[in-house]
Design a protein around this motif. Structure first.
Motif, PDB file in Angstrom:
ATOM      1  N   CYS A 257     -51.924 -33.681  -5.968  1.00  0.00           N
ATOM      2  CA  CYS A 257     -51.898 -32.734  -4.793  1.00  0.00           C
ATOM      3  C   CYS A 257     -50.316 -32.670  -4.383  1.00  0.00           C
ATOM      4  O   CYS A 257     -49.584 -33.522  -4.815  1.00  0.00           O
ATOM      5  CB  CYS A 257     -52.636 -33.164  -3.630  1.00  0.00           C
ATOM      6  N   PRO A 258     -49.875 -31.430  -3.861  1.00  0.00           N
ATOM      7  CA  PRO A 258     -48.525 -31.344  -3.570  1.00  0.00           C
ATOM      8  C   PRO A 258     -47.998 -32.235  -2.607  1.00  0.00           C
ATOM      9  O   PRO A 258     -46.681 -32.285  -2.388  1.00  0.00           O
ATOM     10  CB  PRO A 258     -48.432 -29.838  -3.209  1.00  0.00           C
ATOM     11  N   THR A 259     -48.886 -32.976  -1.623  1.00  0.00           N
ATOM     12  CA  THR A 259     -48.509 -33.817  -0.747  1.00  0.00           C
ATOM     13  C   THR A 259     -48.326 -32.801   0.483  1.00  0.00           C
ATOM     14  O   THR A 259     -47.652 -31.463   0.541  1.00  0.00           O
ATOM     15  CB  THR A 259     -47.296 -34.668  -0.808  1.00  0.00           C
ATOM     16  N   CYS A 260     -48.307 -33.405   1.809  1.00  0.00           N
ATOM     17  CA  CYS A 260     -48.018 -32.647   3.109  1.00  0.00           C
ATOM     18  C   CYS A 260     -47.831 -33.564   4.296  1.00  0.00           C
ATOM     19  O   CYS A 260     -47.787 -34.731   4.011  1.00  0.00           O
ATOM     20  CB  CYS A 260     -49.181 -31.517   3.308  1.00  0.00           C
ATOM     21  N   ARG A 262     -49.835 -34.855   5.974  1.00  0.00           N
ATOM     22  CA  ARG A 262     -50.779 -36.024   6.086  1.00  0.00           C
ATOM     23  C   ARG A 262     -50.474 -37.161   5.008  1.00  0.00           C
ATOM     24  O   ARG A 262     -51.158 -38.071   5.477  1.00  0.00           O
ATOM     25  CB  ARG A 262     -52.435 -35.391   5.602  1.00  0.00           C
ATOM     26  N   THR A 263     -49.673 -36.953   4.420  1.00  0.00           N
ATOM     27  CA  THR A 263     -49.484 -37.972   3.085  1.00  0.00           C
ATOM     28  C   THR A 263     -49.004 -39.103   3.556  1.00  0.00           C
ATOM     29  O   THR A 263     -47.792 -38.894   4.359  1.00  0.00           O
ATOM     30  CB  THR A 263     -48.639 -37.575   2.030  1.00  0.00           C
ATOM     31  N   MET A 292     -54.561 -37.789  -4.999  1.00  0.00           N
ATOM     32  CA  MET A 292     -54.562 -36.818  -3.706  1.00  0.00           C
ATOM     33  C   MET A 292     -53.905 -37.797  -2.683  1.00  0.00           C
ATOM     34  O   MET A 292     -54.073 -38.943  -2.477  1.00  0.00           O
ATOM     35  CB  MET A 292     -56.092 -36.469  -3.407  1.00  0.00           C
ATOM     36  N   GLY A 293     -53.495 -37.113  -1.779  1.00  0.00           N
ATOM     37  CA  GLY A 293     -52.625 -37.599  -0.970  1.00  0.00           C
ATOM     38  C   GLY A 293     -53.323 -37.920   0.547  1.00  0.00           C
ATOM     39  O   GLY A 293     -52.553 -38.606   1.557  1.00  0.00           O
ATOM     40  N   CYS A 294     -54.486 -37.883   0.607  1.00  0.00           N
ATOM     41  CA  CYS A 294     -55.003 -38.054   1.830  1.00  0.00           C
ATOM     42  C   CYS A 294     -56.667 -38.356   1.527  1.00  0.00           C
ATOM     43  O   CYS A 294     -57.194 -37.664   0.696  1.00  0.00           O
ATOM     44  CB  CYS A 294     -54.980 -37.069   2.856  1.00  0.00           C
ATOM     45  N   ASN A 297     -58.817 -34.352   2.674  1.00  0.00           N
ATOM     46  CA  ASN A 297     -59.146 -33.121   1.792  1.00  0.00           C
ATOM     47  C   ASN A 297     -59.169 -33.660   0.374  1.00  0.00           C
ATOM     48  O   ASN A 297     -59.670 -32.850  -0.326  1.00  0.00           O
ATOM     49  CB  ASN A 297     -57.703 -32.152   1.885  1.00  0.00           C
ATOM     50  N   GLY A 298     -58.686 -34.774   0.122  1.00  0.00           N
ATOM     51  CA  GLY A 298     -58.427 -35.199  -1.190  1.00  0.00           C
ATOM     52  C   GLY A 298     -59.855 -35.296  -2.106  1.00  0.00           C
ATOM     53  O   GLY A 298     -60.052 -34.753  -3.042  1.00  0.00           O
ATOM     54  N   GLU A 301     -60.908 -31.826  -2.933  1.00  0.00           N
ATOM     55  CA  GLU A 301     -60.243 -31.053  -3.705  1.00  0.00           C
ATOM     56  C   GLU A 301     -60.113 -31.623  -5.385  1.00  0.00           C
ATOM     57  O   GLU A 301     -59.910 -31.052  -6.183  1.00  0.00           O
ATOM     58  CB  GLU A 301     -58.622 -30.978  -3.188  1.00  0.00           C
TER      59      GLU A 301
HETATM   60  S1  SF4 Z   1     -54.966 -33.496  -0.478  1.00  0.00           S
HETATM   61 FE1  SF4 Z   1     -54.546 -34.021   1.734  1.00  0.00          FE
HETATM   62  S2  SF4 Z   1     -52.233 -34.882   1.502  1.00  0.00           S
HETATM   63 FE2  SF4 Z   1     -52.616 -33.807  -0.331  1.00  0.00          FE
HETATM   64  S3  SF4 Z   1     -51.696 -31.936   0.122  1.00  0.00           S
HETATM   65 FE3  SF4 Z   1     -53.959 -31.658   0.418  1.00  0.00          FE
HETATM   66  S4  SF4 Z   1     -54.192 -32.206   2.580  1.00  0.00           S
HETATM   67 FE4  SF4 Z   1     -52.204 -32.900   2.109  1.00  0.00          FE
END
Ligand code: SF4
Length: 348
Positions: A257-260, A262-263, A292-294, A297-298, A301
């Motif tokens: 994931c691109p991170t955001c 929440r990461t 995935m960074g969280c 949603n990880g 996704e």
């Molecule tokens: S997977 Fe979680 S941390 Fe990664 S971009 Fe989506 S919401 Fe942000």
């Protein structure tokens, strides 16, 4: 289209071989051999080596003896070096019509190529075209096509057809245009690439932009990604381009994931470590891993992947085909992932 065989590698078949060029003088034989072995393990199919002088032609013979990859001699200016490289056992020769000299000299090279039954690449570069084509009101693309036509005539008149063509420019649009026209006009395999593309970032972008439309329309039978960067990078970028356009299937694909906001962990580090850990590993199926960074949603996704890791601050959730498998400590991610991959997909 005719297939061209470079040692045991076919140019013009379904598989698109990746090439790079050795960046040190071939006279450093040990360095060249160790580099070639490393590049071959990384997925390089064909190696090109400059032969600027006699000492290089002599060293080339030794490099060929110590390696198994198909080797192409890159020749400029001196047709005699082409002949020496062929006699040294090289598997293909690249010449540039802009500087190889008179028809007589080309004919001597052709006779030698025929005797040793190896192919040639006629490599046309937008920046080094034959003088007689200049100032005639032709565009660079027209001059490149004309230069190729003239050179091909020498070879065909000698009943030699073991030819690969390349048309390279440092301009993306020019490269696309000339290769599309060459594909219509000639019936020889095309080696494609952008020349003088720049450093790792600029060169990667230019090569992606130039090679993708060509490859997607079925043009291009072998690629070389020219970068002002180590040979390894050229091979890695070339592989990724072929994978992205569906011409190569990666053994293990890692998506992230691109991170955001929440990461809570360094996803980039984890991705790099996973890639290093799985490099060269083989399983009985092509695998896709999502990092995935969280945990919010990880999992959703990552559900089309074989394995997923949804990373939390200290612990992460490991998923298998979208279902939760177990919670693991972050420091155990790499080991646990590999154990589980091996459990579900036994190595061949
Ligand atoms: S997977 Fe979680 S941390 Fe990664 S971009 Fe989506 S919401 Fe942000």
């Amino acid at each position: 289209m005719k297939e061209v065989k470079v040692k045991d590698v076919i140019i013009g078949g379904e598989y698109i071989p990746i090439q790079t060029m050795i960046k040190n003088p071939v006279t450093d034989i040990d360095l060249t051999v160790s580099k070639i072995n490393r590049l071959q393990k990384l997925g390089c199919d064909i190696i090109r080596i400059s032969v600027p002088d006699q000492a290089s032609a002599v060293a080339l013979k030794e490099v060929i003896r110590q390696t198994s990859i198909p080797i192409v001699a890159d020749i400029h200016f001196d047709y005699r070096l082409a002949i020496q490289a062929i006699e040294a056992g090289v598997h293909k020769v690249r010449i540039n019509p802009g500087n190889i000299g008179s028809a007589d000299r080309v004919k001597k090279v052709i006779a030698c190529l025929k005797e040793y039954q190896i192919p040639v690449r006629i490599g046309i570069n937008g920046g080094s075209l034959p003088d007689h084509l200049m100032n005639k009101g032709l565009s660079t693309v027209e001059m490149m096509l004309k230069a190729a036509e003239e050179e091909i005539n020498y070879f065909e008149e000698a009943d030699y057809h073991n030819i690969v063509l390349s048309f390279k420019s440092s301009h993306v649009l020019e490269t696309i245009e000339v290769n599309r026209k060459a594909d219509q006009k000639f019936h020889y395999p095309l080696h494609i690439g952008i020349t003088e593309a720049g450093d790792l970032l600029d060169g990667t972008i230019k090569n992606c932009c130039g090679l993708t439309p060509l490859l997607l329309s079925g043009i291009g039978n072998t690629i070389r990604v020219s970068l002002t960067a180590p040979e390894e990078e050229e091979i890695k970028v070339g592989q990724r381009i072929l994978e992205a356009v569906g011409k190569r299937v990666p053994e293990i694909e890692v998506v992230s994931c691109p991170t955001c906001g929440r990461t809570e962990v360094n996803i980039s580090d984890i991705v790099q470590q996973i890639k290093m850990k799985i490099q060269g590993k083989k399983f009985n199926k092509q695998l896709k891993i999502a990092v995935m960074g969280c945990v919010v949603n990880g999992p959703g996704e990552a559900k089309d992947c074989d394995f997923g890791i949804a990373c939390g601050k200290n612990k992460s959730m490991l998923f298998y085909q979208g279902k939760k498998l177990k919670m693991i400590k972050n420091e155990a991610i790499l080991d646990e992932l590999l154990i589980i991959m091996e459990k579900f997909y036994e190595k061949d």
